[in-house]
Design an enzyme around this catalytic site. Sequence first.
Site, PDB file in Angstrom:
ATOM      1  N   LYS A 139       0.821  -1.215   0.000  1.00 52.64           N
ATOM      2  CA  LYS A 139       0.000   0.000   0.000  1.00 52.64           C
ATOM      3  C   LYS A 139       0.853   1.262   0.000  1.00 52.64           C
ATOM      4  O   LYS A 139       0.382   2.322  -0.390  1.00 52.64           O
ATOM      5  CB  LYS A 139      -0.972  -0.032   1.173  1.00 52.64           C
TER       6      LYS A 139
HETATM    7  C1  LIG Z   1      -4.522  -4.550   1.281  1.00 57.76           C
HETATM    8  C2  LIG Z   1      -3.794  -5.840   1.183  1.00 57.76           C
HETATM    9  C3  LIG Z   1      -4.172  -6.836   0.263  1.00 57.76           C
HETATM   10  C4  LIG Z   1      -5.404  -6.726  -0.601  1.00 57.76           C
HETATM   11  O1  LIG Z   1      -5.303  -5.722  -1.565  1.00 57.76           O
HETATM   12  P1  LIG Z   1      -6.589  -5.298  -2.425  1.00 57.76           P
HETATM   13  O2  LIG Z   1      -6.155  -4.151  -3.253  1.00 57.76           O
HETATM   14  O3  LIG Z   1      -7.637  -4.903  -1.423  1.00 57.76           O
HETATM   15  O4  LIG Z   1      -6.999  -6.471  -3.218  1.00 57.76           O
HETATM   16  C5  LIG Z   1      -3.384  -7.974   0.184  1.00 57.76           C
HETATM   17  N1  LIG Z   1      -2.305  -8.143   0.966  1.00 57.76           N
HETATM   18  C6  LIG Z   1      -1.919  -7.215   1.869  1.00 57.76           C
HETATM   19  C7  LIG Z   1      -0.733  -7.478   2.719  1.00 57.76           C
HETATM   20  C8  LIG Z   1      -2.635  -6.022   2.004  1.00 57.76           C
HETATM   21  O5  LIG Z   1      -2.243  -5.104   2.898  1.00 57.76           O
END
Ligand SMILES: *Cc1c(COP(=O)(O)O)cnc(C)c1O
Length: 465
Positions: free
Chosen positions: A112
Amino acid sequence: MKYISTRGKAPALDFEDVLLAGLAADGGLYVPETLPTFSREDIAAMSGLGYADLAHRIIAPFVAGSISEDVLRAILHDTYAQFRHGAVAPMVQIGANQWVLELFHGPTLAFKDFALQLLGRLLDYVLKREHRKVVILGATSGDTGSAAIEGCRHCDNIDIFILHPHNRVSEVQRRQMTTVSGDNIHNLAIQGNFDDCQSMVKASFGNRTFLPDGRGLVAVNSINWARIMAQIVYYFHAALSLGGPVRPVAFSVPTGNFGDIFAGYLASRMGLPVERLIIATNRNDVLHRVMTQSAYGRQPLAQTLSPSMDITVSSNFERLLFDLYGRDGAVIDDLMRRFDEGKIHFSETAMTRARALFSSHSVNDESTCGQIATTWRESEYLLDPHRALGVNAALHSGIPVTIPVISLATAHPAKFPQAIAQAGLEGVARLPPHLADLFERTERLQVLSNDLAGVQAFIAANINA
Ligand SMILES: *Cc1c(COP(=O)(O)O)cnc(C)c1O
């Protein structure tokens, strides 16, 4: 570049307005009116570019008219200089034609950061230029909160309020949020569960009268288009490093809200040769049920070892549906209204289109731990539980051995010590040096009861920017 709503009624907006908007006024999500495309020659010419320069090529058309090329270039270089690996998003080979794309070298050790480090800088630039101040409000079950706080901590025109369920996020995740100091950072621990937090955020976006006059409210979850846009880049980056665009590749993506994998879909639509996109889910398998049964319906939330994917609905799936149904906003509006009332079924025409590019696989906790242990034994490589789902799904995908399969490593294993221990590898995962003293740092948080009026009053009284 203009952006339109998936439900067809809200006005088209420029990039800067989409950046500051959450949902569209008609309840839909913003998508580009037309997608920029690159020819094979264009893509071949990108090989060898550093990450920030590649990001500039991919992102420039999306912000055209709102942010100048020079400003964008400077922002992107600053953004990706925050990552602690020279390659920004390095690739690691873990088996014959099996690769991992490491997306956890940013400040908070989750993918993220790729989007939220950029989002914070873009917001800062636009708000300064327009002499505006905003409140960011978000709910988190873990990774989003810390990435948003790290991304926006230096923005003078932003107060950021992050709601998390009190005592229900992991200690590493909580400390990554609560140990960041700054008068504009507010961690609210709500005496309720994640759904309670999210409902309060939704209600606040729906009725903003609790805010002082003129103060905007900005969303940082993946309904914000800028997050999706940032994530398109690393699909190009990974494919180019394995011989793209000449050689097609496949991606396996651990999916919750369908944001990350939707970025992969866009990369493909923009001209990148992508053989397949594998949707990897945990037991919260709403998307696997869509792919196998053409039915979209909520089921009760299950707690799993991959908590960042514990969701019952994948908001961004609406963005894909918009394309699957020929970009007809009225159809999407009708589908989503019916979905609010219960389970819906998609047409075979739409699902045939989806299955041409996507497949899916659902992995339970036992297989997740099994995959962490197996990969460690075979390759001395430690998977976090989210990426373990992706690797496991990749191995079940039946993709021909001539095609490399790239699993997206969305988080560092040290964020999820419980899963690592359950895989029999207790103590193997270590926090990297910049977070080694995380457990000694001072925490700041406010515990509030599960009461919307109380939370909104707290926010109104504590805006500092
Ligand atoms: C947010 C997250 C996901 C999922 O991502 P999306 O964009 O919601 O599909 C997967 N793995 C981790 C570690 C995350 O923080």
